[in-house]
Write a protein that holds these residues in place. Sequence first.
Motif, PDB file in Angstrom:
ATOM      1  N   TRP A  99       0.653  -1.195   0.275  1.00 51.36           N
ATOM      2  CA  TRP A  99      -0.032   0.140   0.037  1.00 51.36           C
ATOM      3  C   TRP A  99       0.878   1.248   0.119  1.00 51.36           C
ATOM      4  O   TRP A  99       0.688   2.206  -0.708  1.00 51.36           O
ATOM      5  N   GLY A 100       2.125   1.163   0.935  1.00 46.74           N
ATOM      6  CA  GLY A 100       2.803   2.258   0.641  1.00 46.74           C
ATOM      7  C   GLY A 100       3.857   2.381  -0.195  1.00 46.74           C
ATOM      8  O   GLY A 100       4.493   3.492  -0.199  1.00 46.74           O
ATOM      9  N   ALA A 101       4.222   1.431  -0.997  1.00 46.89           N
ATOM     10  CA  ALA A 101       5.171   1.535  -1.987  1.00 46.89           C
ATOM     11  C   ALA A 101       4.994   2.777  -3.014  1.00 46.89           C
ATOM     12  O   ALA A 101       6.041   3.233  -3.275  1.00 46.89           O
ATOM     13  N   ALA A 102       3.946   3.089  -3.276  1.00 41.18           N
ATOM     14  CA  ALA A 102       3.805   4.270  -4.167  1.00 41.18           C
ATOM     15  C   ALA A 102       4.524   5.619  -3.529  1.00 41.18           C
ATOM     16  O   ALA A 102       4.531   6.813  -4.165  1.00 41.18           O
ATOM     17  N   GLU A 103       4.508   5.445  -2.208  1.00 43.01           N
ATOM     18  CA  GLU A 103       5.063   6.983  -1.545  1.00 43.01           C
ATOM     19  C   GLU A 103       6.646   7.045  -1.666  1.00 43.01           C
ATOM     20  O   GLU A 103       7.372   7.752  -1.158  1.00 43.01           O
TER      21      GLU A 103
END
Length: 224
Positions: free
Chosen positions: A102-106
């Motif tokens: 979920w946080g990889a795009a950040e």
Amino acid sequence: MSPRARRSYDQFCSAARALDAVGDRWTLLIVRELLAGPRRYTDLHADLPGVSTDVLASRLKDMERDGLTTRRRLPPPAAAYVYELTARGRALLPVLEALGAWGAAELGERRPTDAVRAHWFALPLLRALREAGAGEGVVEVRLEEGTFHLYAGEAENGPAYGDGPAPGEPDARLVLDAGTCAALGRGETGLRDAVRAGRVEVTGDGTAAETTDPSVMDLDEAAF
């Protein structure tokens, strides 16, 4: 000194109850480190840059109280205490994998203030190996930032990964860079596609090597 009173959301909701146990700052990152197996306090502190000694000690006490970790003394000559996850603590592996996805795009570009450890890429690479159908086996991963190894498909009752080279001959070796690891984590490429593009070098004779190397897969398909 009496133990810190447990804070609670006081909500009859399983998500709220889970956050009562793991919602404090640093708790899930301590779990991430302990997924590598037993760790000494000094090792944990070294691989959690930014955490104070007081906060780390407090979180470890809370996690032991909540049944997520245990502490034991190593036999001589080590004679040191190590912390390790319980079965309940290890059950947080898919939670951390989902949170990481979920946080990889950040992630974006690495900031000058960002610390990095090679083994922080272990969880997204485990997912990438699973999606590539790598099955079970030990996979050694080499980055410029360091080397670590993964236990693909074997983390239910043991460590998910380990720092440093694999203990013994691994089923596969992957050589890649942190940018490719981040791209795999963001889902921008799959492991086999990254190998085809020359972004990942795969060696080894185990099943994990065969299933992640498209040249081997292509030869197998051509035989039929």
